[in-house]
Design a protein around this motif. Structure first.
Motif, PDB file in Angstrom:
ATOM      1  N   LEU A 264      17.644 107.666  76.260  1.00  0.00           N
ATOM      2  CA  LEU A 264      18.935 107.227  75.724  1.00  0.00           C
ATOM      3  C   LEU A 264      19.278 105.829  76.227  1.00  0.00           C
ATOM      4  N   THR A 265      19.002 105.572  77.510  1.00  0.00           N
ATOM      5  CA  THR A 265      19.296 104.245  78.069  1.00  0.00           C
ATOM      6  C   THR A 265      18.461 103.169  77.386  1.00  0.00           C
ATOM      7  N   ILE A 266      17.178 103.449  77.184  1.00  0.00           N
ATOM      8  CA  ILE A 266      16.289 102.474  76.521  1.00  0.00           C
ATOM      9  C   ILE A 266      16.776 102.178  75.117  1.00  0.00           C
ATOM     10  N   LEU A 267      17.141 103.190  74.368  1.00  0.00           N
ATOM     11  CA  LEU A 267      17.587 103.004  72.981  1.00  0.00           C
ATOM     12  C   LEU A 267      18.916 102.258  72.923  1.00  0.00           C
ATOM     13  N   MET A 268      19.823 102.591  73.828  1.00  0.00           N
ATOM     14  CA  MET A 268      21.129 101.924  73.803  1.00  0.00           C
ATOM     15  C   MET A 268      21.023 100.466  74.262  1.00  0.00           C
ATOM     16  N   ASP A 269      20.141 100.199  75.230  1.00  0.00           N
ATOM     17  CA  ASP A 269      19.978  98.827  75.699  1.00  0.00           C
ATOM     18  C   ASP A 269      19.322  97.936  74.653  1.00  0.00           C
ATOM     19  N   SER A 270      18.647  98.556  73.700  1.00  0.00           N
ATOM     20  CA  SER A 270      17.958  97.752  72.678  1.00  0.00           C
ATOM     21  C   SER A 270      18.911  97.251  71.590  1.00  0.00           C
ATOM     22  N   ARG A 271      20.190  97.713  71.624  1.00  0.00           N
ATOM     23  CA  ARG A 271      21.161  97.306  70.613  1.00  0.00           C
ATOM     24  C   ARG A 271      22.194  96.358  71.213  1.00  0.00           C
ATOM     25  N   ASP A 272      22.509  95.290  70.497  1.00  0.00           N
ATOM     26  CA  ASP A 272      23.572  94.371  70.930  1.00  0.00           C
ATOM     27  C   ASP A 272      24.404  93.930  69.735  1.00  0.00           C
ATOM     28  N   ASP A 273      24.580  94.855  68.765  1.00  0.00           N
ATOM     29  CA  ASP A 273      25.288  94.497  67.527  1.00  0.00           C
ATOM     30  C   ASP A 273      26.725  94.984  67.511  1.00  0.00           C
ATOM     31  N   ILE A 275      28.065  97.906  68.271  1.00  0.00           N
ATOM     32  CA  ILE A 275      28.355  99.325  68.020  1.00  0.00           C
ATOM     33  C   ILE A 275      28.923  99.923  69.304  1.00  0.00           C
ATOM     34  N   PRO A 276      30.071 100.615  69.237  1.00  0.00           N
ATOM     35  CA  PRO A 276      30.641 101.223  70.449  1.00  0.00           C
ATOM     36  C   PRO A 276      29.621 102.129  71.142  1.00  0.00           C
ATOM     37  N   ALA A 277      29.485 101.932  72.452  1.00  0.00           N
ATOM     38  CA  ALA A 277      28.448 102.653  73.197  1.00  0.00           C
ATOM     39  C   ALA A 277      28.639 104.160  73.128  1.00  0.00           C
ATOM     40  N   ASP A 278      29.906 104.618  73.187  1.00  0.00           N
ATOM     41  CA  ASP A 278      30.128 106.062  73.177  1.00  0.00           C
ATOM     42  C   ASP A 278      29.743 106.679  71.844  1.00  0.00           C
ATOM     43  N   LEU A 279      29.984 105.947  70.747  1.00  0.00           N
ATOM     44  CA  LEU A 279      29.607 106.468  69.425  1.00  0.00           C
ATOM     45  C   LEU A 279      28.092 106.486  69.253  1.00  0.00           C
ATOM     46  N   LEU A 280      27.408 105.435  69.737  1.00  0.00           N
ATOM     47  CA  LEU A 280      25.947 105.388  69.630  1.00  0.00           C
ATOM     48  C   LEU A 280      25.314 106.498  70.465  1.00  0.00           C
TER      49      LEU A 280
END
Length: 617
Positions: A264-273, A275-280
């Motif tokens: 989950l950390t790897i996937l969330m760190d790969s986004r910087d567009d 998108i609210p972190a809690d929703l992702l």
């Protein structure tokens, strides 16, 4: 100075009794005529139903003759050792000899082997050493792992159950090897000796590591993870990084949550567009395709399934144990893969230790959810309290009740769902194992897993090993992984009469010429009797009529039904026990070879007063 099981002082603080384990008490047990250790005399008491019924003195110096000493020329002391047996072993502080005391008080570092034949007091030494070490060595306290005492079978544990509590130690865990594994209670004996020999190897136990690692390989290809906003690419390198997240030593099943969180950390760190972190995160948690891919690469595994696959999938066994020949692989296969035998227990234990609990992550999620719900409930209670508070105290109350530490204290963790800990899982600071000559290399791994310090007291007799023990203790223990080994030998038989040992010794010499056969110091004057198996009832009736106290045992007659004063056991279950009268029925029916010879020797040497051997025509 008076010495007792425990130290005792009066209301004024004056010492009435000195704990037998204290350094001040050591000369009482350790003094000999060659080295009196400052003693003038030593007095021992015999207790009957809580009262001193007799005493005798041993004098070390001329001064000791003053004071009306009741001199003991060893006869009274020896006679005390031949007192009638009871269904349970008593502590024997009054009769601990100097050679036994030296072993009891030896340090705890490394592995100490206590080698001694029948009647030398090995079990007495093991139990009293357990109590002594817990008293004298703070490194072995219960908060640091404590001591595990391992016996050969349940009748033995029942026999010695009262000794440690009587010596002031209530918290020692006691068990047999079967008790270490859930499947142990119902496990059958291994019918095929060749299969048992293969499973007795420590190498096969260590193959469990390979068996588990085959289920810990990250996917070689990446995958697309879909979200409501856009797709995220999870590469093979990302998978590999996530699979390295668990801390070293984390059990396989418990590591799954750590890998999931890293993914989950790897996937969330790969986004910087934006998108609210809690929703992702919520979206990723609900992604069944991602969870399925993870569980396919790192599945939850039951120990029974893993070991069962070794006995039912030849290709899997060959991968895990490539040194086995095709014939050996075939021998280990069986129709019912989970029809567990005693030989399977070390592998099941190793698998369970390596895998961990497959339900652990589910219980953790349930526990965390319960904690969160309880926090929310307590937060509402706090809000209600603050709202009801007046202005004078309101500000201070808000500060206190809003504090994180205070809110944590409001949550009753004990009332939340949990599981009982496995008290035999370890790690333990020290392990005492009696009848250790019977342990296979594989079974030793069960104990080594539970004692990282390698601090052991190992009690046994090579001559009583049912499957043979031709090597030295040093050779055996170095092979299984203990390299700091010292040996103490007991050579005086305080229990078995000379008349019995005279018949038993030739039997064991024929099997193991260099056996440590102890020298008996007692003679009852009662010869070993031989008769017909048809006379069993008459023999027992006559003995019971003549002896109001004491315990007898019939060994070798499976049809005999035990009574309150007459036990019925096979030779294997009689090991470690002792009886006033032993009636050995048809010993030649035990067969030939090492196992049969050892069984006869063990059965004969259980007698403390009389041995009767009965044979069928």
């Amino acid at each position: 100075m008076y010495i007792g099981r425990l130290g005792l002082t009066d209301e004024a603080g004056h010492r009435l009794l000195v704990d037998w384990r204290s350094p001040a008490a050591e000369p009482f047990f350790a003094a000999t005529h060659a080295n009196p250790m400052g003693l003038a005399s030593r007095r021992r008491y015999r207790w009957t139903r809580g009262r001193a019924s007799d005493y005798w003195d041993e004098v070390f110096t001329p001064d000791g003759l003053e004071g009306h000493a009741a001199l003991d020329d060893q006869s009274a002391f020896i006679a005390s050792l031949g007192a009638s047996r009871s269904p349970r072993m008593r502590d024997v502080l009054g009769t601990i000899a100097a050679d036994q005391d030296a072993i009891i008080r030896a340090g705890s570092r490394g592995a100490l082997v206590v080698d001694g034949g029948p009647g030398t007091g090995k079990t007495v030494v093991a139990l009293h050493r357990t109590a002594f070490l817990l008293y004298s060595d703070p490194r072995l306290g219960h908060r640091r792992g404590g001591v595990l005492f391992v016996g050969p079978h349940q009748p033995y544990l029942a026999y010695v159950a009262d000794v440690l509590p009587s010596l002031g130690e209530e918290g020692v865990q006691t068990c047999t090897l079967r008790d270490l594994v859930a499947e142990g209670a119902a496990a059958a004996a291994e019918a095929d000796s060749d299969v048992g020999g293969l499973k007795s190897s420590a190498d096969l136990v260590k193959a469990i590591e390979t068996a588990v690692r085959l289920y810990e390989k990250p996917p070689a290809k990446g995958m697309t993870v879909e979200t409501p906003w856009s797709d995220i690419w999870l590469s093979a390198d990302d998978w590999a990084e996530a699979f390295e997240a668990p801390e070293p030593g984390t059990p396989h099943n418990e590591a799954l949550d750590q890998i999931w969180q890293e993914l989950l950390t790897i996937l969330m760190d790969s986004r910087d567009d934006g998108i609210p972190a809690d929703l992702l995160r919520k979206s990723l948690l609900q992604n069944t395709e991602l969870r399925t891919a993870l569980h396919r690469a790192w599945p939850l595994i039951e120990a029974a399934d893993l070991v069962g696959d070794l006995w039912s999938v030849p290709a899997y066994l060959r991968l895990c144990a490539p040194w086995l020949s095709p014939a050996d692989v075939q021998k280990l296969q069986r129709a019912d893969a989970q029809a567990w035998t005693v030989s399977d227990l070390p592998l099941l234990d190793a698998a369970r230790q390596r895998l961990g609990d497959p339900q652990a992550s589910r219980r953790k999620r349930r526990h965390d959810a319960a904690v969160a719900a309880e926090r929310e409930r307590m937060a509402r209670v706090v809000d209600d309290l603050i709202e009801a508070a007046d202005d004078k105290y309101g500000v201070g109350l808000v500060t206190m009740l809003r504090g994180e530490d205070f809110q944590d204290a409001l949550v009753d963790q004990a009332a939340l769902p949990s599981t009982d800990p496995d008290r035999l899982a370890g790690p333990f600071a020290h392990i005492v194992v009696d009848e250790a000559q019977e342990l296979t290399d594989a079974e030793w791994q069960m104990l080594l897993l539970r004692c990282p310090s390698r601090s052991f007291t190992i009690v046994g007799d090579r001559a009583q090993a049912r499957h043979g023990f031709t090597e030295s203790w040093q050779e055996r223990l170095e092979r299984i992984g203990l390299d700091q080994v010292s040996l103490a030998s007991l050579s005086i038989n305080y229990r078995t009469p000379q008349e019995v040992m005279a018949e038993a010794e030739p039997l064991i010499r024929a099997v193991l010429p260099d056996a440590n056969v102890p020298t008996s110091v007692r003679s009852t004057g009662v010869p070993v009797l031989h008769g017909s198996a048809a006379d069993l009832g008459a023999v027992l009736d006559a003995w019971l009529a003549e002896h109001a106290d004491g315990i007898a045992c019939v060994i070798g007659d499976p049809a005999f039904r035990a009574t309150s004063r007459v036990r019925a056991l096979n030779p294997e279950l009689s090991k470690g026990l002792e009886f006033d009268l032993v009636v050995l029925v048809d010993p030649e029916a035990f067969g030939n070879g090492t196992e049969a010879g050892v069984d006869r020797y063990v059965a004969m040497t259980r007698a403390t007063q009389q041995l009767v051997i009965l044979t069928s025509p």
